[in-house]
Design an enzyme around this catalytic site. Structure first.
Site, PDB file in Angstrom:
ATOM      1  N   LEU A   1       6.388   3.091  -6.736  1.00  0.00           N
ATOM      2  CA  LEU A   1       5.617   3.088  -7.974  1.00  0.00           C
ATOM      3  C   LEU A   1       4.312   3.855  -7.848  1.00  0.00           C
ATOM      4  CD1 LEU A   1       6.055  -0.688  -8.879  1.00  0.00           C
ATOM      5  CD2 LEU A   1       7.236   1.251  -9.928  1.00  0.00           C
ATOM      6  N   GLY A   2       3.815   4.008  -6.647  1.00  0.00           N
ATOM      7  CA  GLY A   2       2.554   4.704  -6.446  1.00  0.00           C
ATOM      8  C   GLY A   2       2.189   4.697  -4.978  1.00  0.00           C
TER       9      GLY A   2
ATOM     10  N   GLY B   1      -1.363   5.408  -2.160  1.00  0.00           N
ATOM     11  CA  GLY B   1      -2.780   5.693  -1.982  1.00  0.00           C
ATOM     12  C   GLY B   1      -3.166   5.605  -0.527  1.00  0.00           C
ATOM     13  N   GLY B   2      -4.466   5.508  -0.278  1.00  0.00           N
ATOM     14  CA  GLY B   2      -4.974   5.526   1.083  1.00  0.00           C
ATOM     15  C   GLY B   2      -4.557   4.316   1.897  1.00  0.00           C
ATOM     16  N   PHE B   3      -4.261   3.180   1.238  1.00  0.00           N
ATOM     17  CA  PHE B   3      -3.876   1.982   1.972  1.00  0.00           C
ATOM     18  C   PHE B   3      -2.376   1.875   2.171  1.00  0.00           C
ATOM     19  CE2 PHE B   3      -7.761  -0.752   0.690  1.00  0.00           C
ATOM     20  CZ  PHE B   3      -8.524  -0.011   1.557  1.00  0.00           C
ATOM     21  N   GLY B   4      -1.587   2.697   1.483  1.00  0.00           N
ATOM     22  CA  GLY B   4      -0.149   2.579   1.595  1.00  0.00           C
ATOM     23  C   GLY B   4       0.518   2.843   0.263  1.00  0.00           C
TER      24      GLY B   4
ATOM     25  N   VAL C   1       3.223   1.263  -3.105  1.00  0.00           N
ATOM     26  CA  VAL C   1       3.740   0.117  -3.853  1.00  0.00           C
ATOM     27  C   VAL C   1       5.150   0.439  -4.309  1.00  0.00           C
ATOM     28  CG1 VAL C   1       3.548  -1.181  -6.004  1.00  0.00           C
ATOM     29  CG2 VAL C   1       1.551  -0.838  -4.597  1.00  0.00           C
TER      30      VAL C   1
ATOM     31  N   LYS D   1       3.299  -4.302  -2.236  1.00  0.00           N
ATOM     32  CA  LYS D   1       2.307  -3.404  -1.645  1.00  0.00           C
ATOM     33  C   LYS D   1       2.543  -3.388  -0.137  1.00  0.00           C
ATOM     34  CE  LYS D   1      -2.159  -3.577  -2.739  1.00  0.00           C
ATOM     35  NZ  LYS D   1      -3.587  -4.023  -2.732  1.00  0.00           N
TER      36      LYS D   1
ATOM     37  N   ASP E   1     -14.798  -3.753  -7.035  1.00  0.00           N
ATOM     38  CA  ASP E   1     -14.068  -2.490  -7.176  1.00  0.00           C
ATOM     39  C   ASP E   1     -13.341  -2.439  -8.515  1.00  0.00           C
ATOM     40  OD1 ASP E   1     -13.379   0.045  -6.368  1.00  0.00           O
ATOM     41  OD2 ASP E   1     -11.636  -0.576  -5.210  1.00  0.00           O
TER      42      ASP E   1
END
Length: 642
Positions: free
Chosen positions: A319-320, A322-325, A327, A341, A439
C-alpha cells in the site's frame, strides 16, 4: 531413576510445604506480568512441577553470580516448568535468596496464582518462569518503564547529555562483563552525582546483551526525560539511573571532573543527604503504565499467519513505503482485512518507537484514531497489524493530481477538520493518558469508507503525566512545516505544539496546497505568511482551493481560516486548546479573538538551515541535514495502514 539433583529439589519442596516459606526480609516490588491466556489448573502436574521449580530456585539463590535457571518435568509439550532468577549484581547471597523467596511467594499467593508465563520484578531481583524454554533468548517483551517523580533542574540540557553518555558507557561495560553487570558514577555538579546501572541475564551473548540494553536505553526518553531517575525493566535486561546511590559501590571513580566551588558547609551537606533520602524509590517510584508492553495473545500474531495474509509481502499487496519500511494489505484466514506495517531492518524506528506505538494505539479506542489490532516480533521482524482503512491518506486527496481530488468537496473537508480536532482532543484530554502526537500531518490522517478521518502513526508520540501539558526534549522528531517554532528550535513540546500542527493541517485542507512545498511565485511567501496576508487584506476566501469554489459555505471557510491563524500564533499561550477549537468549530455563537501574526519558521527549498539536533544519548543526528523536509527523516513514514 531420579537424579541426586532431583532428590535435593524434592526434599526442598517438602520443607517448603510443611514449614512454609522461610523468614524473609521485605523486598520492594516494582512490576509483574502474567499471561492470562496460558493457565494451569490447581493440583495439576504443571503446578507440582512449578512448586519443585520454586524450591530449586530458592535453594540455589545463595550461589555466586546471582543468576540461575532450571527446569522440572518430563513432558516438553505441556508440563515442564522452566524458571530462572536474576539478582542485582552487587547483592549478597543472603539478600538474593530473600528476594527470590519473596518473589516465589508473591506470584503464588497474590499476583499470578494460575498463570504459566510470569515475570516479576523487585528492586533487588527478577523471577521468571514459563511452560516454554526461553533460556539463552534475548527477550524485550513484556517491558516496563518507571521513573522518579522528582524533576531535575537542567535548563541547558547538561543532565540529559550526561545520562546519555553515562548510559552508553555502562551498557558497553555490562555487555563485555562475564556476569553482564556494570555500574557507573559521574559528577553532574559539585554537589550532585549521577549513578547508573545496566544488567543482562548472563546466559546472553555479549551481542544480544548489548542489543537488549540499547533497546532499554532507547525507552528512557519516552518515560524519564527531565526526571532525577528512571529505569526500564525487560525479561532479559534492565537499566537504571538516579541522582543517589541505589547500589553497593562497584564502579570506577567518577568520569567527570567536579566543578570548582567552595566546599559545602555541614548544614548544606545534611540538606543534600536529606534530599537524596526523600527521593528514594522506596517512597516515590511508581509504574509508568503508559509504556507497559502487553503480550496478551489477543494482540500477538504469528509471523506465518501475517506472511500468508499478505501473500508473503508481495508487491501486489503493498500500500505504501517510506523510511521506516512498507505497509501491506492482508486478509486473515477468517476473512478479515488488515494493514500490516513491516518495519525495515535499517529503520530509524527501533524497538523503543515500535513498542511506543504498540502501547499507545492499543490503549486509544476512538473513532478518529486508527485502531491497532496487534503486533508481531520474531527475530528481526517487527510488524504492526492495523484495521484496514479503505481510502488513502488525506494528502493523496489534497495534493495528488488525480480523480481523488474531486471527491473532497467543502462539506467533506469540513467534516474531516472536525474529526481530526476531536481525535486530538481525545489524545490531549479525554484518554487515560495525556498524549502529544508530535507528528501531525496530512499523510498521517487516514480516511475510511465514509471519509471519516483517523489519526495514525504514533511512533513519535510523547506520553505526559495526567496533569502535565508540556515538556522538553533534546531529540527533535517530526516534520518541518508542521512543527511549532518553540519545538523546532528549542525542543519545547506541549499540547500547543499539536495545536500549531493542527493549524497548518487546517490551512492545507482549505487551500489544497502543501505547506512544505507552497511558494507564492510573486512574493516568495510560504503558506502561513500568504494566508496571513490575505486575512489582513480582507480577502480570506482567496485562500480556498479553486477546485471547490463552486459549492461551499463562506461562513464555514472564513471561520476555519480564522481558527487556523489562531492555532499558528507564535506564543503558545495565545493558541487555543483543542477543547476550545472543537467548540469553535461546532458553535458559531462562540466569538473568536483576533489572531496575531503567525510564527514563521524560515525554510529553504532544501530545508538545510536547521541545525543538527543532539539526542538524549548524546549523539549528533547526522540525518538531520540529509532530509529535505524533516528531522531524523521522520517525515518519510509514508507507509501507513490503508
Amino acid at each position: 531413576m531420579p537424579s541426586f539433583h532431583m532428590f535435593i529439589v524434592i526434599i526442598s519442596a517438602l520443607i517448603t510445604v510443611f514449614l512454609g516459606f522461610p523468614e524473609i526480609c521485605t523486598a520492594d516490588y516494582r512490576a509483574h506480568y502474567c499471561s492470562n491466556t496460558t493457565t494451569f489448573t490447581p493440583n495439576s502436574t504443571y503446578q507440582s512441577n512449578l512448586n519443585l521449580l520454586f524450591s530449586d530456585l530458592i535453594s540455589n539463590a545463595t550461589r555466586d553470580g546471582g543468576f540461575y535457571n532450571s527446569s522440572v518435568g518430563q513432558d516438553p509439550r505441556h508440563d515442564v516448568a522452566y524458571g530462572s532468577f536474576l539478582c542485582r549484581g552487587d547483592l549478597t547471597p543472603g539478600n538474593c535468596q530473600s528476594c527470590v523467596t519473596t518473589a516465589a511467594r508473591d506470584v503464588q499467593e497474590q499476583y499470578c496464582p494460575t498463570e504459566k508465563v510470569v515475570v516479576i520484578w523487585y528492586d533487588d531481583c527478577m523471577l521468571r518462569y514459563s511452560n516454554i524454554s526461553y533460556f539463552g533468548n534475548m527477550d524485550e517483551i513484556p517491558g516496563f518503564s518507571l521513573w522518579n517523580p522528582q524533576n531535575i533542574t537542567d535548563p541547558a540540557g547538561t543532565f540529559a547529555e550526561l545520562v546519555g553518555n553515562t548510559m552508553k558507557d555502562v551498557v558497553a561495560a555490562a555487555a563485555a562483563a562475564n556476569d553482564k553487570f556494570a555500574t557507573r558514577e559521574a559528577n553532574f555538579s559539585a554537589f550532585q552525582s549521577l549513578y547508573s546501572l545496566a544488567q543482562c541475564t548472563p546466559d546472553l551473548s555479549s551481542l544480544d546483551c548489548n542489543r537488549c540494553l540499547d533497546g532499554a536505553v532507547g525507552l528512557l526518553p519516552t518515560c524519564c526525560t527531565g526526571k532525577q531517575g528512571g529505569r526500564v525493566l525487560y525479561p532479559s535486561c534492565n537499566v537504571r539511573y538516579e541522582t543517589y546511590r541505589f547500589y553497593t559501590s562497584t564502579a570506577p571513580p567518577p568520569s567527570t571532573t567536579p566543578a570548582l566551588s567552595p566546599a559545602p558547609s555541614a548544614s548544606a551537606a545534611i540538606r543534600w543527604e536529606w534530599r537524596n533520602l526523600v527521593n528514594n524509590y522506596n517512597r516515590h517510584m511508581r509504574f509508568n503504565f503508559s509504556t507497559e508492553i502487553t503480550t496478551d495473545e489477543s494482540l500477538q500474531y504469528e509471523f506465518g499467519a501475517i506472511r500468508a495474509a499478505t501473500n508473503n509481502f508481495s508487491n501486489d499487496n503493498k500500500l505504501g513505503e517510506g523510511g521506516f519500511g512498507a505497509v501491506y494489505k492482508g486478509i486473515l484466514s477468517n476473512g478479515r482485512e488488515i494493514a500490516v506495517k513491516r518495519l525495515s531492518r535499517s529503520s530509524l524506528q527501533g524497538a523503543g518507537e515500535f513498542k511506543n506505538e504498540v502501547v499507545l494505539v492499543a490503549k486509544l479506542p476512538h473513532r478518529n484514531l486508527v485502531r491497532l489490532l496487534g503486533f508481531c516480533l520474531e527475530r528481526e521482524e517487527k510488524l504492526l497489524v492495523y484495521e484496514f482503512v479503505p481510502n488513502k491518506s488525506l494528502d493523496n486527496f489534497l495534493f495528488d493530481d488525480s480523480e481523488d481530488q474531486a471527491q473532497l468537496d467543502w462539506s467533506k473537508r469540513f467534516k474531516i477538520i472536525g474529526g481530526i480536532a476531536r481525535g486530538i482532543l481525545y489524545l490531549h484530554e479525554d484518554s487515560r493518558l495525556r498524549i502529544i502526537h508530535r507528528d501531525l500531518k496530512t499523510s498521517n490522517i487516514l480516511l475510511d469508507g465514509q471519509m471519516n478521518p483517523k489519526i495514525s502513526d504514533f511512533g513519535m508520540a510523547k506520553i505526559c503525566g495526567v496533569d502535565q501539558t508540556q515538556g522538553n526534549t533534546s531529540r527533535i522528531v517530526g516534520t518541518y512545516g508542521y512543527m511549532s517554532p518553540e519545538y523546532a528550535f528549542y525542543g519545547q513540546f506541549s499540547v500547543k505544539s499539536d495545536v500549531y500542527s493542527f493549524g497548518v493541517l487546517l490551512m492545507e485542507i482549505i487551500t489544497g496546497k502543501k505547506s512544505t512545498r507552497f511558494l507564492d511565485s510573486e512574493s516568495a511567501e510560504d503558506l502561513l505568511s500568504y494566508a496571513w496576508g490575505q486575512w489582513r487584506n480582507g480577502t480570506p476566501l482567496e485562500l480556498l482551493d479553486p477546485r471547490i469554489r463552486d459549492s461551499y459555505s463562506a461562513n464555514e471557510v472564513i471561520r476555519c481560516i480564522h481558527i487556523g491563524l489562531l492555532c499558528v500564533q507564535e506564543d503558545p499561550a495565545d493558541r487555543p486548546t483543542m477543547a476550545t477549537i472543537v467548540l469553535m468549530l461546532s458553535s458559531f455563537s462562540v466569538s473568536l479573538p483576533m489572531p496575531k501574526k503567525p510564527a514563521f519558521i524560515p525554510h529553504s527549498r532544501t530545508e538545510g538551515s536547521m541545525p543538527p539536533v543532539t539526542s538524549l544519548l548524546g549523539e549528533s543526528d547526522e540525518s538531520a541535514s540529509k532530509s529535505e523536509s524533516s528531522i531524523n527523516e521522520m517525515s518519510f513514514t509514508e507507509m501507513y495502514p490503508r
